[in-house]
Write a protein that holds these residues in place. Structure first.
Motif, short mmCIF file in Angstrom:
data_model
loop_
_atom_site.label_atom_id
_atom_site.label_comp_id
_atom_site.label_asym_id
_atom_site.label_seq_id
_atom_site.Cartn_x
_atom_site.Cartn_y
_atom_site.Cartn_z
N HIS A 198 0.92 -1.23 -0.16
CA HIS A 198 -0.02 -0.04 -0.26
C HIS A 198 0.74 1.32 0.01
O HIS A 198 2.11 1.20 0.21
CB HIS A 198 -0.93 0.04 1.36
CG HIS A 198 -1.95 -1.14 0.98
ND1 HIS A 198 -3.29 -0.88 0.40
CD2 HIS A 198 -2.19 -2.25 1.67
CE1 HIS A 198 -4.01 -1.84 0.41
NE2 HIS A 198 -3.20 -2.69 1.27
N SER A 219 0.24 -6.12 1.53
CA SER A 219 -0.95 -6.75 1.53
C SER A 219 -1.17 -8.28 1.89
O SER A 219 -0.19 -8.95 1.10
CB SER A 219 -1.88 -6.49 0.45
OG SER A 219 -3.25 -6.94 0.26
N ARG A 243 -7.85 -2.44 3.19
CA ARG A 243 -7.22 -1.24 3.69
C ARG A 243 -8.15 0.11 3.44
O ARG A 243 -8.31 0.53 2.53
CB ARG A 243 -5.75 -1.18 2.96
CG ARG A 243 -4.79 0.06 3.51
CD ARG A 243 -4.30 -0.30 4.83
NE ARG A 243 -3.25 0.78 5.10
CZ ARG A 243 -2.55 0.59 6.35
NH1 ARG A 243 -2.68 -0.50 7.15
NH2 ARG A 243 -1.74 1.50 6.61
N VAL A 293 0.05 1.98 -5.39
CA VAL A 293 0.78 0.87 -4.78
C VAL A 293 1.99 0.40 -5.59
O VAL A 293 2.33 0.98 -6.64
CB VAL A 293 -0.28 -0.12 -4.92
CG1 VAL A 293 -1.74 0.22 -4.21
CG2 VAL A 293 -0.79 -0.65 -6.21
#
Length: 317
Positions: A23, A29, A35, A47
């Motif tokens: 992120h 992740s 999120r 990202v």
């Protein structure tokens, strides 16, 4: 939109990105846990991909005006894939069937396609499942693989791939080579096998791989050589007879490999000998006599003619 309702901007967005991706704050992740980005502009985020895996990206807009979980939009998703190169087993004309006695190095190689910029193959691992087959240089892009001559085999290839710190294993489809105990059928080279009188012609078949002998049988006996002859080369030179007493001939070849105990195979060609027959006919033959100063028609009747005839006429008397 129904009266009395208004469109409100979202104050937050819940994003799920593929496993291993990072992120905006650097958090990795797990591929499943949303999120939350608590800002109205988070309808787009930046990202960092892992370089190896793709997966599902999903987002849901959240209205946090009163209750953080009071209003959620429908989940929007898309699939993100990561292209990997493909690897295949290539060769210099390896047949689908290995025939008895064949111990040819067919030049097997790794054919790689679709590699991305910065990507590279870091290693190869070849294996051969086949009784008596010989494999050397098994970690090279071009190994040496020699058939046993007595069995088929399954050839496998695994390649290691790296790009931007990511590594992956690429597996090529197996090359499955079957086996035939019988030698292949000989194939004669060319299309015109006819033989003129006293002409020398080479009758040749495509070479059979392995230690093969060729047994030839030429008929009629007036051919040179007439009868049987055995060679280690895939051809026989034959000379036609000096008369056309026999209008046709035949050459048969049988291939065998005694060292490997292979089942033999054979092929035959038939051909014409000489230029065919010619019969001279005339109108005098029909009428039985020729009148003085009367025209006479002469004609050549041909059978089994070859090529273009040329005629030279002579009259005596």
């Amino acid at each position: 939109m129904p009266q009395g309702q208004a469109t409100l901007p979202a104050q937050a967005y819940d994003w799920v990105i593929p496993r291993g991706w990072r992120h905006e704050d650097g958090t990795v992740s797990d591929g499943a846990t949303p999120r939350r980005y608590n800002r109205s502009g988070a309808f787009e985020i930046i990202v960092t991909t892992s370089g190896d895996t793709g997966g599902t990206i999903s987002v849901r807009a959240i209205d946090t005006t009163c209750d953080p979980n009071a209003t959620r939009t429908t989940l929007a998703t898309r699939e993100e894939t990561r292209q990997l190169p493909t690897v295949c087993i290539g060769s210099n004309g390896a047949p689908a069937t290995i025939f008895c006695g064949d111990q040819t190095d067919y030049g097997f190689r790794a054919d790689v396609s679709g590699s991305q910029p910065g990507g590279r193959i870091t290693g190869y691992a070849w294996s051969v499942l086949g009784a008596g087959w010989n494999l050397t240089n098994a970690s090279a892009a071009t190994p040496t693989i020699i058939p046993s001559g007595t069995s088929g085999a399954t050839i496998t290839l695994v390649a290691s791939y790296e790009r931007n710190g990511f590594s992956a294993t690429l597996r090529a489809p197996d090359a499955v080579l079957s086996y035939s105990q019988q030698l292949p059928t000989p194939v004669f080279v060319g299309s015109n096998f006819d033989l003129c009188l006293n002409q020398r012609r080479r009758y040749e078949v495509r070479p059979i791989r392995g230690s093969v002998s060729y047994r030839w049988t030429a008929t009629p006996a007036s051919l040179i050589p007439g009868g049987s002859a055995t060679t280690t080369v895939p051809y026989l030179d034959v000379t036609g007879p000096n008369t056309d007493a026999t209008a046709s001939g035949q050459v048969r070849v049988e291939v065998s490999n005694a060292a490997f105990g292979c089942a033999s195979n054979s092929a035959t060609v038939n051909f014409q000998i000489g230029a065919g027959s010619a019969i001279l006919r005339s109108s005098a033959n029909y009428y039985g006599a020729v009148c003085p100063y009367a025209p006479v028609v002469f004609e050549v009747e041909r059978a089994n003619a070859r090529g273009q005839d040329n005629y030279a006429w002579y009259v005596n008397g």
